[in-house]
Enzyme design. Structure first.
Site, PDB file in Angstrom:
ATOM      1  N   ASN A  10      30.281  18.008  71.830  1.00 56.25           N
ATOM      2  CA  ASN A  10      30.799  16.963  70.932  1.00 56.25           C
ATOM      3  C   ASN A  10      31.925  16.241  71.672  1.00 56.25           C
ATOM      4  O   ASN A  10      32.998  16.789  71.859  1.00 56.25           O
ATOM      5  CB  ASN A  10      31.322  17.619  69.642  1.00 56.25           C
ATOM      6  CG  ASN A  10      32.011  16.621  68.725  1.00 56.25           C
ATOM      7  OD1 ASN A  10      31.942  15.411  68.936  1.00 56.25           O
ATOM      8  ND2 ASN A  10      32.674  17.140  67.696  1.00 56.25           N
ATOM      9  N   TRP A  11      31.628  15.018  72.084  1.00 56.21           N
ATOM     10  CA  TRP A  11      32.617  14.271  72.881  1.00 56.21           C
ATOM     11  C   TRP A  11      33.764  13.720  72.042  1.00 56.21           C
ATOM     12  O   TRP A  11      34.752  13.237  72.590  1.00 56.21           O
ATOM     13  CB  TRP A  11      31.941  13.095  73.593  1.00 56.21           C
ATOM     14  CG  TRP A  11      30.976  13.477  74.672  1.00 56.21           C
ATOM     15  CD1 TRP A  11      30.481  14.726  74.956  1.00 56.21           C
ATOM     16  CD2 TRP A  11      30.369  12.589  75.624  1.00 56.21           C
ATOM     17  NE1 TRP A  11      29.604  14.672  76.008  1.00 56.21           N
ATOM     18  CE2 TRP A  11      29.521  13.368  76.439  1.00 56.21           C
ATOM     19  CE3 TRP A  11      30.446  11.215  75.847  1.00 56.21           C
ATOM     20  CZ2 TRP A  11      28.773  12.818  77.482  1.00 56.21           C
ATOM     21  CZ3 TRP A  11      29.703  10.663  76.883  1.00 56.21           C
ATOM     22  CH2 TRP A  11      28.868  11.462  77.693  1.00 56.21           C
ATOM     23  N   SER A 215      37.340  26.041  70.794  1.00 58.59           N
ATOM     24  CA  SER A 215      37.897  26.482  72.074  1.00 58.59           C
ATOM     25  C   SER A 215      36.920  27.321  72.907  1.00 58.59           C
ATOM     26  O   SER A 215      37.323  28.264  73.582  1.00 58.59           O
ATOM     27  CB  SER A 215      39.210  27.242  71.852  1.00 58.59           C
ATOM     28  OG  SER A 215      40.178  26.405  71.231  1.00 58.59           O
ATOM     29  N   GLY A 236      33.872  21.165  72.295  1.00 63.09           N
ATOM     30  CA  GLY A 236      34.645  19.933  72.311  1.00 63.09           C
ATOM     31  C   GLY A 236      35.190  19.678  73.709  1.00 63.09           C
ATOM     32  O   GLY A 236      34.493  19.190  74.600  1.00 63.09           O
ATOM     33  N   GLY A 237      36.441  20.023  73.924  1.00 60.89           N
ATOM     34  CA  GLY A 237      37.140  19.723  75.170  1.00 60.89           C
ATOM     35  C   GLY A 237      36.368  20.082  76.433  1.00 60.89           C
ATOM     36  O   GLY A 237      36.290  19.274  77.372  1.00 60.89           O
TER      37      GLY A 237
HETATM   38  P1  13P Z   1      37.155  22.365  71.102  1.00 54.86           P
HETATM   39  O1  13P Z   1      36.059  23.018  71.895  1.00 54.86           O
HETATM   40  O2  13P Z   1      37.900  21.321  71.850  1.00 54.86           O
HETATM   41  O3  13P Z   1      38.045  23.401  70.452  1.00 54.86           O
HETATM   42  O4  13P Z   1      36.435  21.577  69.892  1.00 54.86           O
HETATM   43  C1  13P Z   1      35.494  22.231  69.133  1.00 54.86           C
HETATM   44  C2  13P Z   1      34.829  21.236  68.255  1.00 54.86           C
HETATM   45  O5  13P Z   1      35.406  20.725  67.306  1.00 54.86           O
HETATM   46  C3  13P Z   1      33.441  20.857  68.570  1.00 54.86           C
HETATM   47  O6  13P Z   1      32.872  20.123  67.544  1.00 54.86           O
END
Ligand code: 13P
Length: 252
Positions: A10-11, A215, A236-237
């Site tokens: 998820n960008w 995370s 995410g990140g």
């Molecule tokens: P992170 O991996 O940055 O914690 O984000 C998770 C997320 O919300 C994916 O949709």
């Protein structure tokens, strides 16, 4: 049960047009040369990328989807994107109910239920995101909150639910660097499967892919994926760096 293994990126609101093309090129090359474990890769870039990245991914096994969808077919909804618009450019996945959309854009279990129905009607796979806040976990309400969120799936047919993917993302673990322990995550995934078995059938529950998000990094992916009921990750990140994203996908 042999469930599909999925690494989804998820960008969020990251990457300009050219940055997005560069990232996808890297992901595709690495996937084609290194990824040998049948993991399904999915990416969820911002809307402006969808058409060109879908073209760039033609002939690959990497899927691409939207981060949101509108529940209505069309109309005076300034700034929104419909299911038919997505399918008209070859998009067949969407996130629904990400916690950031629930938090900042007032999405509710009811609006999510409507979005899921619309997505399925248009042959779009919904990745339905659920998860409790820190306050809810501390109040020991996490199981009931997630159960209520899963109520958005209630009206679906067995055929419809079988198409859906679930992503469990505890809000306190998103972007914080704090991951749920693999035991905490698996405990919730087992609960989710039990709730789905209650709403549908045991067979449906055993077949549905449940992703963990919050995370996820190359360093913790292996342990998470080794759990009985964790079928992949919504990242995410770490999905913004090709090397990290691919290394997570190689951790199944
Ligand atoms: P992170 O991996 O940055 O914690 O984000 C998770 C997320 O919300 C994916 O949709």
């Amino acid at each position: 049960m042999n469930r599909k293994k999925i690494a989804a990126g998820n960008w969020k609101m990251h990457k300009t047009f050219t940055e997005g093309q560069g990232l996808v090129q890297e992901i595709r090359t690495m996937a084609e040369t290194e990824l040998m474990n049948n993991a399904q890769l999915l990416i969820f870039p911002p809307y402006i990328h969808l058409q060109s990245l879908a073209k760039q991914l033609e002939g690959s096994n990497i899927g691409i989807g939207a981060q949101n969808i509108h529940q209505n077919e069309q109309g005076a909804y300034t700034g929104e994107i419909s299911a038919a618009m997505l399918t008209s450019i070859g998009i067949h996945y969407t996130l629904v109910g990400h916690s950031e959309r629930r938090q900042y854009y007032n999405e509710t279990n009811e609006s999510c239920a409507a979005k899921i129905v619309t997505a399925l009607k248009h042959n779009i796979v919904p990745v339905y995101c659920i998860g409790e806040t820190l306050a809810e976990r501390e109040a020991n309400q996490h199981f009931s909150i997630v159960e209520t969120q899963l109520g958005a799936l209630k009206g679906l047919s067995n055929e419809g639910i079988t198409i859906c993917i679930i992503a469990y993302e505890p809000v306190w673990a998103i972007g914080t660097g704090v991951t749920a322990s693999s035991a905490q995550a698996n405990e919730m995934h087992i609960h989710i499967r039990k709730v789905i078995a209650g709403l549908f059938t045991e067979n449906v529950a055993q077949g549905i892919s449940i992703l963990y998000g919050g995370s996820v990094k190359p360093e913790n992916a292996k342990e998470l994926f080794a759990q009985s009921d964790i079928d992949g990750a919504l990242i995410g990140g770490a999905a913004l760096a090709s090397r990290d994203f691919i290394n997570i996908a190689k951790s199944f």
